[in-house]
Design an enzyme around this catalytic site. Structure first.
Site, PDB file in Angstrom:
ATOM      1  N   ASP A  11     -29.380  -3.299 -31.147  1.00 18.97           N
ATOM      2  CA  ASP A  11     -29.972  -4.513 -31.752  1.00 18.97           C
ATOM      3  C   ASP A  11     -31.025  -5.099 -30.801  1.00 18.97           C
ATOM      4  O   ASP A  11     -30.932  -6.240 -30.348  1.00 18.97           O
ATOM      5  CB  ASP A  11     -28.892  -5.555 -32.072  1.00 18.97           C
ATOM      6  CG  ASP A  11     -28.203  -6.117 -30.823  1.00 18.97           C
ATOM      7  OD1 ASP A  11     -27.754  -7.284 -30.880  1.00 18.97           O
ATOM      8  OD2 ASP A  11     -28.140  -5.399 -29.802  1.00 18.97           O
ATOM      9  N   ASP A  16     -31.138  -4.040 -24.694  1.00 22.54           N
ATOM     10  CA  ASP A  16     -31.137  -2.791 -25.471  1.00 22.54           C
ATOM     11  C   ASP A  16     -32.405  -1.987 -25.156  1.00 22.54           C
ATOM     12  O   ASP A  16     -32.364  -0.772 -24.972  1.00 22.54           O
ATOM     13  CB  ASP A  16     -31.129  -3.082 -26.971  1.00 22.54           C
ATOM     14  CG  ASP A  16     -29.979  -3.944 -27.434  1.00 22.54           C
ATOM     15  OD1 ASP A  16     -30.031  -5.168 -27.185  1.00 22.54           O
ATOM     16  OD2 ASP A  16     -29.028  -3.411 -28.035  1.00 22.54           O
ATOM     17  N   ASN A  41     -29.003  -9.448 -32.106  1.00 20.96           N
ATOM     18  CA  ASN A  41     -29.753 -10.414 -31.274  1.00 20.96           C
ATOM     19  C   ASN A  41     -30.763 -11.205 -32.109  1.00 20.96           C
ATOM     20  O   ASN A  41     -30.962 -12.397 -31.901  1.00 20.96           O
ATOM     21  CB  ASN A  41     -30.491  -9.674 -30.169  1.00 20.96           C
ATOM     22  CG  ASN A  41     -29.563  -9.266 -29.037  1.00 20.96           C
ATOM     23  OD1 ASN A  41     -28.714 -10.045 -28.613  1.00 20.96           O
ATOM     24  ND2 ASN A  41     -29.694  -8.028 -28.571  1.00 20.96           N
ATOM     25  N   THR A 126     -24.924  -0.523 -28.623  1.00 19.84           N
ATOM     26  CA  THR A 126     -25.205  -1.692 -27.781  1.00 19.84           C
ATOM     27  C   THR A 126     -25.450  -2.958 -28.601  1.00 19.84           C
ATOM     28  O   THR A 126     -26.038  -3.913 -28.105  1.00 19.84           O
ATOM     29  CB  THR A 126     -26.423  -1.426 -26.867  1.00 19.84           C
ATOM     30  OG1 THR A 126     -27.577  -1.171 -27.692  1.00 19.84           O
ATOM     31  CG2 THR A 126     -26.177  -0.256 -25.948  1.00 19.84           C
ATOM     32  N   PHE A 168     -20.684 -11.507 -27.459  1.00 17.71           N
ATOM     33  CA  PHE A 168     -21.571 -11.581 -28.621  1.00 17.71           C
ATOM     34  C   PHE A 168     -21.375 -10.417 -29.594  1.00 17.71           C
ATOM     35  O   PHE A 168     -21.181 -10.635 -30.793  1.00 17.71           O
ATOM     36  CB  PHE A 168     -23.025 -11.623 -28.137  1.00 17.71           C
ATOM     37  CG  PHE A 168     -24.047 -11.702 -29.242  1.00 17.71           C
ATOM     38  CD1 PHE A 168     -24.696 -10.554 -29.668  1.00 17.71           C
ATOM     39  CD2 PHE A 168     -24.346 -12.909 -29.858  1.00 17.71           C
ATOM     40  CE1 PHE A 168     -25.644 -10.613 -30.686  1.00 17.71           C
ATOM     41  CE2 PHE A 168     -25.299 -12.977 -30.866  1.00 17.71           C
ATOM     42  CZ  PHE A 168     -25.937 -11.824 -31.294  1.00 17.71           C
ATOM     43  N   ASN A 169     -21.469  -9.175 -29.153  1.00 15.92           N
ATOM     44  CA  ASN A 169     -21.415  -8.044 -30.085  1.00 15.92           C
ATOM     45  C   ASN A 169     -20.118  -8.020 -30.881  1.00 15.92           C
ATOM     46  O   ASN A 169     -20.095  -7.717 -32.071  1.00 15.92           O
ATOM     47  CB  ASN A 169     -21.576  -6.708 -29.342  1.00 15.92           C
ATOM     48  CG  ASN A 169     -22.979  -6.502 -28.809  1.00 15.92           C
ATOM     49  OD1 ASN A 169     -23.939  -7.066 -29.333  1.00 15.92           O
ATOM     50  ND2 ASN A 169     -23.100  -5.713 -27.754  1.00 15.92           N
ATOM     51  N   HIS A 242     -26.529  -5.980 -19.442  1.00 10.95           N
ATOM     52  CA  HIS A 242     -25.371  -5.559 -20.223  1.00 10.95           C
ATOM     53  C   HIS A 242     -25.522  -4.118 -20.739  1.00 10.95           C
ATOM     54  O   HIS A 242     -24.837  -3.215 -20.320  1.00 10.95           O
ATOM     55  CB  HIS A 242     -25.181  -6.502 -21.415  1.00 10.95           C
ATOM     56  CG  HIS A 242     -25.057  -7.944 -21.054  1.00 10.95           C
ATOM     57  ND1 HIS A 242     -23.978  -8.475 -20.379  1.00 10.95           N
ATOM     58  CD2 HIS A 242     -25.885  -8.994 -21.301  1.00 10.95           C
ATOM     59  CE1 HIS A 242     -24.137  -9.777 -20.222  1.00 10.95           C
ATOM     60  NE2 HIS A 242     -25.289 -10.124 -20.768  1.00 10.95           N
ATOM     61  N   ASP A 243     -26.440  -3.925 -21.682  1.00 11.51           N
ATOM     62  CA  ASP A 243     -26.523  -2.632 -22.378  1.00 11.51           C
ATOM     63  C   ASP A 243     -26.830  -1.452 -21.472  1.00 11.51           C
ATOM     64  O   ASP A 243     -26.298  -0.349 -21.702  1.00 11.51           O
ATOM     65  CB  ASP A 243     -27.567  -2.730 -23.500  1.00 11.51           C
ATOM     66  CG  ASP A 243     -27.155  -3.740 -24.566  1.00 11.51           C
ATOM     67  OD1 ASP A 243     -28.039  -4.256 -25.263  1.00 11.51           O
ATOM     68  OD2 ASP A 243     -25.939  -4.011 -24.689  1.00 11.51           O
TER      69      ASP A 243
HETATM   70  O1  RIB Z   1     -23.126  -9.874 -24.965  1.00  9.60           O
HETATM   71  C1  RIB Z   1     -24.220  -9.069 -24.620  1.00  9.60           C
HETATM   72  C2  RIB Z   1     -24.568  -8.149 -25.741  1.00  9.60           C
HETATM   73  O2  RIB Z   1     -24.988  -8.909 -26.862  1.00  9.60           O
HETATM   74  C3  RIB Z   1     -25.761  -7.238 -25.429  1.00  9.60           C
HETATM   75  O3  RIB Z   1     -25.642  -6.057 -26.170  1.00  9.60           O
HETATM   76  C4  RIB Z   1     -26.933  -8.027 -25.903  1.00  9.60           C
HETATM   77  O4  RIB Z   1     -28.054  -7.192 -26.225  1.00  9.60           O
HETATM   78  C5  RIB Z   1     -26.364  -8.639 -27.148  1.00  9.60           C
HETATM   79  O5  RIB Z   1     -26.453  -7.656 -28.184  1.00  9.60           O
HETATM   80 CA    CA Z   2     -27.514  -5.364 -27.568  1.00 11.95          CA
END
Ligand code: RIB
Ligand code: CA
Length: 313
Positions: A11, A16, A41, A126, A168-169, A242-243
């Site tokens: 996303d 990403d 996102n 991701t 979040f994801n 993160h990703d």
């Molecule tokens: O919490 C971080 C994740 O949420 C990452 O994948 C960021 O790109 C968002 O998608």
């Molecule tokens: Ca992401």
């Protein structure tokens, strides 16, 4: 070394995008079958556009990009412009992507690609897991075509980043995450517990900028933009990456410490939806279904990031 044949479901999203750049800098590690975009996102139109731009910057002239689900399975879409900017890739110069968007829906493409493979392949995920869960619901036979899902999501000790208890994801589409957790597909999960250990400090951002090549420069611009959006008083000394933990794992698994766990995702509680219950010690009746990343050698990981970005001119 035989490259990992992979489908990337994402996303984009600044991190990403950076993940895809690391993959582009490691062509001996990744054989990219397709990139599929999901809403997360930012909305789907933008994540698909940003996935196409990432393929342009990666130099992937023949990797197809597909747009997938525009909303989670059950919940309304929640986005993260406050983190990634209105385009989702703040810091990236606006441009019309050269990479086309395939007409086929990403879920259909996932099913078709997986059924067409001669051996099971890796999925790198991701973003919210809506596309992957939908494909599994529509075509359960693809379960055996997926060797592993290497995903960014969840949190245990780190707590949440979109709610107090959810990452979040997982929070955007908890029902999809729960379906993937229950799929019996081998999962390698990079949650906030480990991604918060890989922060892009001002010094690291300066070292990326000093590579002085177009891709590294745009990555530095995105990281600086992300750093400006960190909440005042944030505990991180720079935006966490993160990703890119997913690509780093497949490039250099020795960077990480992982533990077997029983992973489950809360779906119904208005207070804790998206929470990942990560049982590392067998205190529940649930069978282990994932490997959970607990630590990263961040200095060594950063050297890999520098090295891979420096290979992209
Ligand atoms: O919490 C971080 C994740 O949420 C990452 O994948 C960021 O790109 C968002 O998608
Ligand atoms: Ca992401």
């Amino acid at each position: 070394m035989t490259p990992h044949r992979v489908i990337v479901d994402c996303d984009p999203g600044q991190d990403d995008f950076i993940n895809l750049m690391l993959m582009a800098g490691a062509p001996e590690v990744f054989d990219v079958v397709a990139v599929t975009a999901v809403a997360g996102n930012v909305g789907l139109a933008l994540t698909a556009n940003n996935a196409r731009l990432a393929c342009d910057w990666a130099g992937w002239a023949t990797v197809p990009v597909y747009a997938g689900c525009a909303a989670p399975l059950m919940r309304g879409l929640a986005t993260a412009e406050h983190v990634h900017g209105t385009t989702g890739v703040e810091g990236l110069p606006p441009a019309e992507p050269a990479t086309p968007l395939e007409e086929t829906h990403a879920v259909t493409a996932l099913i078709h690609c997986l059924r067409g493979e001669t051996a099971p392949i890796t999925i790198i995920a991701t973003g919210p897991l809506t596309n992957i869960a939908t494909a599994l619901i529509m075509a359960p036979d693809i379960t055996d075509r997926i060797a592993q899902i290497v995903l960014m999501g969840g949190a245990r000790a780190a707590g949440g980043n979109i709610t107090p208890s959810a990452e979040f994801n997982m929070a955007v589409d908890p029902h999809a995450a729960a379906r993937v957790a229950d799929s019996s597909i081998p999962l390698v999960v990079f949650g906030l517990d480990v991604t918060h250990q890989l922060c892009m400090t001002p010094e690291r951002r300066a070292r990326i900028r000093a590579i002085n090549q177009p891709v590294a420069t745009v990555v530095a611009d995105m990281l600086d933009a992300s750093a400006r959006r960190l909440p005042a008083g944030a505990s991180h000394d720079g935006p966490p990456l993160h990703d890119p933990c997913t690509a780093l794992y497949l490039i250099a698994p020795e960077l990480f410490e992982l533990s077997s766990c029983a992973l489950a995702v809360e779906t119904d509680s208005p207070l804790t939806y998206g929470h990942t219950s990560v049982d590392l010690h067998g205190v529940t009746e649930r069978s282990p279904n994932a490997r959970w990343a607990t630590a990263i050698d961040a200095p060594a990981a950063f050297l890999h990031i520098e090295d891979r970005l420096a290979r992209l001119t």
